[in-house]
Design a protein around this motif. Structure first.
Motif, PDB file in Angstrom:
ATOM      1  N   THR A 163      -2.851   5.716   5.224  1.00 36.12           N
ATOM      2  CA  THR A 163      -1.945   4.708   5.768  1.00 36.12           C
ATOM      3  C   THR A 163      -0.646   5.366   6.245  1.00 36.12           C
ATOM      4  OG1 THR A 163      -2.887   3.137   4.211  1.00 36.12           O
ATOM      5  CG2 THR A 163      -0.810   2.526   5.256  1.00 36.12           C
ATOM      6  N   VAL A 197       0.839  -1.197   0.000  1.00 35.60           N
ATOM      7  CA  VAL A 197       0.000   0.000   0.000  1.00 35.60           C
ATOM      8  C   VAL A 197       0.876   1.250   0.000  1.00 35.60           C
ATOM      9  CG1 VAL A 197      -1.646   1.292   1.383  1.00 35.60           C
ATOM     10  CG2 VAL A 197      -1.921  -1.151   1.125  1.00 35.60           C
ATOM     11  N   PRO A 234      -4.770  10.651  -5.317  1.00 40.30           N
ATOM     12  CA  PRO A 234      -6.137  10.187  -5.483  1.00 40.30           C
ATOM     13  C   PRO A 234      -6.535   9.213  -4.372  1.00 40.30           C
ATOM     14  CG  PRO A 234      -4.697   9.104  -7.044  1.00 40.30           C
ATOM     15  CD  PRO A 234      -3.862  10.118  -6.341  1.00 40.30           C
ATOM     16  N   GLY A 236      -2.806   5.643  -0.477  1.00 39.49           N
ATOM     17  CA  GLY A 236      -2.024   5.320   0.712  1.00 39.49           C
ATOM     18  C   GLY A 236      -1.741   6.496   1.624  1.00 39.49           C
ATOM     19  N   LYS A 237      -2.456   7.604   1.444  1.00 39.10           N
ATOM     20  CA  LYS A 237      -2.204   8.782   2.273  1.00 39.10           C
ATOM     21  C   LYS A 237      -2.541   8.526   3.734  1.00 39.10           C
ATOM     22  CE  LYS A 237      -5.268  11.198   0.035  1.00 39.10           C
ATOM     23  NZ  LYS A 237      -5.876  10.318  -0.950  1.00 39.10           N
TER      24      LYS A 237
HETATM   25  N1  LIG Z   1      -6.810  -2.176   7.222  1.00 37.11           N
HETATM   26  C1  LIG Z   1      -6.645  -2.408   5.907  1.00 37.11           C
HETATM   27  N2  LIG Z   1      -6.617  -3.671   5.432  1.00 37.11           N
HETATM   28  C2  LIG Z   1      -6.456  -3.909   4.123  1.00 37.11           C
HETATM   29  N3  LIG Z   1      -6.308  -2.954   3.182  1.00 37.11           N
HETATM   30  C3  LIG Z   1      -6.331  -1.673   3.588  1.00 37.11           C
HETATM   31  C4  LIG Z   1      -6.504  -1.340   4.970  1.00 37.11           C
HETATM   32  N4  LIG Z   1      -6.492   0.013   5.072  1.00 37.11           N
HETATM   33  C5  LIG Z   1      -6.321   0.479   3.824  1.00 37.11           C
HETATM   34  N5  LIG Z   1      -6.215  -0.530   2.936  1.00 37.11           N
HETATM   35  C6  LIG Z   1      -5.993  -0.378   1.483  1.00 37.11           C
HETATM   36  O1  LIG Z   1      -4.823   0.363   1.307  1.00 37.11           O
HETATM   37  C7  LIG Z   1      -4.949   1.290   0.256  1.00 37.11           C
HETATM   38  C8  LIG Z   1      -4.602   2.683   0.726  1.00 37.11           C
HETATM   39  O2  LIG Z   1      -5.544   3.082   1.662  1.00 37.11           O
HETATM   40  P1  LIG Z   1      -5.531   4.512   2.337  1.00 37.11           P
HETATM   41  O3  LIG Z   1      -6.654   4.558   3.306  1.00 37.11           O
HETATM   42  O4  LIG Z   1      -4.173   4.794   2.860  1.00 37.11           O
HETATM   43  O5  LIG Z   1      -5.847   5.440   1.089  1.00 37.11           O
HETATM   44  P2  LIG Z   1      -6.056   7.012   1.044  1.00 37.11           P
HETATM   45  O6  LIG Z   1      -5.014   7.536   0.155  1.00 37.11           O
HETATM   46  O7  LIG Z   1      -6.127   7.580   2.406  1.00 37.11           O
HETATM   47  O8  LIG Z   1      -7.449   7.111   0.318  1.00 37.11           O
HETATM   48  P3  LIG Z   1      -8.672   8.124   0.584  1.00 37.11           P
HETATM   49  O9  LIG Z   1      -8.328   9.384  -0.140  1.00 37.11           O
HETATM   50  O10 LIG Z   1      -9.811   7.415  -0.057  1.00 37.11           O
HETATM   51  O11 LIG Z   1      -8.824   8.291   2.045  1.00 37.11           O
HETATM   52  C9  LIG Z   1      -6.360   1.147  -0.261  1.00 37.11           C
HETATM   53  O12 LIG Z   1      -6.318   0.381  -1.429  1.00 37.11           O
HETATM   54  C10 LIG Z   1      -7.096   0.429   0.822  1.00 37.11           C
HETATM   55  O13 LIG Z   1      -8.071  -0.412   0.264  1.00 37.11           O
END
Ligand SMILES: Nc1ncnc2c1ncn2[C@@H]1O[C@H](COP(=O)(O)OP(=O)(O)OP(=O)(O)O)[C@@H](O)[C@H]1O
Ligand SMILES: [Mg+2]
Lengths: 379, 303
Positions: free
Chosen positions: A45, A19, A38, A42-43
């Motif tokens: 995370t 991720v 977008p 992974g932001k």
């Molecule tokens: N606890 C988890 N278990 C499995 N996959 C996860 C988990 N948390 C996030 N992911 C996956 O990791 C990827 C990144 O997730 P993340 O929440 O960091 O995205 P983001 O950039 O914050 O997106 P957004 O703008 O929608 O908030 C995504 O594909 C999500 O499905």
């Protein structure tokens, strides 16, 4: 000087899917840094790794020179403003803000003083006794910020703090955030998928895509010289011109044999050799659109005939879609005197498109998939 | 004394109730409930209170006229000990049930949806067999010749002449066993609605795991906690079958006394007096709690 906060070679995977990959990032003390990308890139995370809710699969997190990778969230001098506020519903505004101080066993007078200051800062002193459910979205957001700032963290993490607010309120809150940052001077790590939010607030921006940090720079650097087609297309709008290097004019310019536009001069800010396949990004507002052929100098600027396919009047400017040879080009023109112009360019008109050699930027990396991010005329 | 369990304890409205008249639709919706409560709860309760004021009929019926003699008769020297035992057994059983149910509800709510269904199934599995059969099963398990006692004696964890059955300990055990699912279900329902991001927020602000749990999770499920408390405490106070089957002569509860007055002594007014006492003991705290909760949702928080 060592970085104030640092992600060092961070990698993370949930199960088998990576991720976050190889993220290296250093923040300076007191700056506002935005991570944009977008949804799903992974932001969150990365932010949760900074806060301590996720142990990264690899790499280290450093705060003020100290490795904090193994510290639990409660031991880090880092606080978070959560996306959906996460205010404690059973506590008043005052007690929500006081939570961190009470946990830290601060004396009663300290608590009253510090919370009072925070209430001043967010301008909600008269709402201190209300419960979160009695507040508006913007007020909740301010309480969440105050609650996170009251412990005077070294780093404040904000995960899309304005996502739940409507446009007008979002703009007000942006100014508010800017003011709060000026007053407290804490380092902000701000996550958003809204590039205008990031541009207006940040000292520097990092663009993320599919778990990788693609480019880091000031808003102007990112906008004016994107390194990849993704960054160019995600931050603002642009046009991609693909072609082969035909000849090198001098150290500053070369001639590109573009697939659709024919021979054009391009600014040479990176080393290229004759025969190289190159993609150039040109922002829509860099063009100028004229009814008659301009007297241009073919050495430093380009001029191509085109046909207007679509005109969208936007108020301060007009957006045109023009076609030159086979390429559809997005153009934005400011118009100081739109109404004075008795024959404005209209659908179907022939016109001339002009731009200077240094209006276009060579990209290091181009993926055709990123074309999908560009604004297209609706059919 | 079972019907008390069906009191509806969690108010339907989430926010503060708006004072004002019910409109027609609301009347139509609440009327069946009101009729049901009046017919099956208010009337019988009133009857119990009234019968307590009638004299006993030596034939086992209810005599003519009104008297306070039955109430005076309740001042028997044997009663305080029984009442005290009833209260402490019920309170301790309730406390143990809540103490066990809280972490169970918490972990249930954190489980993935699929595994959650299986664990929930395990929680309600005991309901598939009759309540009395399960108590009899406990009698077998705890019996002096049962494998549990023999095993403990064999391991020298317990002397040969001690007993597991026919005492307050056995009642407590079976009370907890019986009412634990009733505590888990409302707590789980509350925990499922709980926003677990709040726990992270608390941790983020410096609270250790346990502190975050106590200061954020517990208040977050307080409604479920209250429901669980009432749903366990009230029937426990009125237990009859459990002390009758696994308790001994020295561990009677009020329920046993009421039954004894009805079946052996055939003194209905006296039984009604005891029941009224029990009903009041149950209703007073419920009403106090409901009032407290209404005040809480009315006023703003204190700073
Ligand atoms: N606890 C988890 N278990 C499995 N996959 C996860 C988990 N948390 C996030 N992911 C996956 O990791 C990827 C990144 O997730 P993340 O929440 O960091 O995205 P983001 O950039 O914050 O997106 P957004 O703008 O929608 O908030 C995504 O594909 C999500 O499905
Ligand atoms: Mg996110």
């Amino acid at each position: 000087m060592p970085a104030f906060f640092e992600f060092r070679d961070i990698g993370h995977q949930f199960g088998k899917t990576p991720v976050v990959e190889k993220v290296n990032l250093s923040l300076n003390r007191g700056e506002v840094f935005s991570l944009v990308g977008p949804s799903g890139c992974g932001k969150t995370t990365l932010l949760r790794i900074a806060a301590g809710f996720i142990q990264p699969t690899r790499g280290a997190v450093l705060l003020d020179g100290e490795d904090i990778t193994a510290l639990p969230p409660d031991k880090r001098k880092i606080n978070t403003v959560f996306q959906n506020y996460a205010l404690f519903p059973h506590l008043s505004v005052f007690e929500n803000i006081a939570f961190g101080l009470r946990v830290a066993k601060k004396s009663k007078t300290d608590v009253t003083r510090a919370v009072g200051e925070m209430l001043e800062l967010i301008d909600l002193a008269e709402h201190a006794r209300k419960k979160p459910a009695q507040l508006s979205g913007g007020q909740k957001q301010r309480v969440a910020i105050a609650r996170a700032l009251v412990n005077q963290p070294d780093l404040l993490l904000l995960d899309e703090p304005l996502a739940a607010l409507d446009l007008k309120l979002r703009q007000r809150m942006l100014l508010e955030l800017d003011r709060i940052h000026e007053e407290v001077g804490t380092t902000f790590l701000y996550v958003t998928h809204d590039q205008t939010e990031a541009m207006s607030l940040s000292d520097r921006i990092g663009v993320m895509h599919q778990g990788k940090l693609l480019q880091v720079g000031t808003p102007a650097e990112i906008y004016e010289s994107p390194e990849s087609s993704f960054v160019a297309a995600f931050i603002g709008d642009t046009n991609f011109v693909v072609g082969k290097v035909r000849r090198i004019v001098d150290e500053n310019r070369f001639v590109l044999e573009a697939e659709c536009l024919g021979e054009i001069v391009v600014w040479r800010d990176k080393p290229v050799a004759v025969g190289d396949q190159v993609t150039v990004s040109i922002r829509p507002e860099k063009f100028s659109l004229q009814k008659t052929r301009p007297a241009t100098n073919g050495e430093t600027s380009n001029s191509v005939p085109c046909k207007i396919e679509e005109v969208i009047y936007l108020g301060p400017q007009t957006r045109y879609w023009v076609r030159s040879a086979d390429q559809l080009i997005s153009v934005i023109q400011q118009h100081a005197n739109y109404l004075l112009d008795e024959t404005p360019l209209a659908w179907g008109d022939e016109a001339w498109l002009t731009w200077r050699a240094n209006d276009g930027f060579m990209l290091n990396a181009y993926r055709e998939a990123d074309e999908a991010l560009l604004t297209l005329p609706d059919d | 004394m079972k019907p008390l369990r069906s009191i509806k304890v969690s108010p339907v409205h989430d926010g503060p109730l708006k004072p004002g008249r019910l409109d027609r639709r609301e009347w139509a919706l609440t009327l069946p409930t009101i009729i049901w409560l009046v017919l099956l709860f208010a009337v019988p309760t009133a009857l119990v209170f009234l019968i307590a004021l009638r004299p006993a009929n030596p034939a086992g019926g209810i005599g003519e006229g009104w008297t306070l003699a039955t109430l005076k008769d309740l001042m028997q020297p044997a009663y305080p000990a029984i009442i005290w035992r009833t209260v402490w057994l019920s309170v301790v059983a309730t406390a143990i049930c809540l103490g066990l149910a809280l972490p169970v509800a918490y972990y249930l709510a954190r489980l993935s949806r699929r595994s959650r269904q299986w664990v929930l199934l395990l929680v309600i599995l005991p309901f598939w067999s009759n309540f009395l059969i399960r108590i009899f099963a406990w009698r077998t398990v705890l019996h002096p010749d049962g494998w549990l006692k023999q095993g403990l004696v064999f391991l020298r964890l317990m002397p040969e002449d001690a007993t597991l059955l026919y005492n307050s300990g056995a009642i407590l055990l079976v009370l907890v066993y019986t009412y634990l699912p009733f505590a888990i279900l409302p707590l789980y329902a509350a925990a499922e609605k709980f926003d677990f991001a709040l726990l992270e927020a608390a941790r983020d602000l410096g609270a250790k795991r346990f502190r975050a749990w106590c200061t954020v999770f517990l208040p977050g499920v307080s409604r479920g906690l209250l429901t669980a408390l009432l749903v366990v405490l009230i029937p426990a106070l009125g237990s009859y079958a459990i002390p009758d089957l696994v308790g001994g002569p020295g561990s009677e509860m009020i329920g046993n006394k009421i039954a004894q007055r009805v079946f052996s002594d055939r003194n209905l007014p006296h039984a009604a007096g005891l029941s009224a006492l029990l009903a009041m003991a149950v209703m007073v705290p419920v009403i106090v709690m409901l009032l407290a909760r209404r005040d809480e949702s009315k006023g703003g928080g204190r700073p």
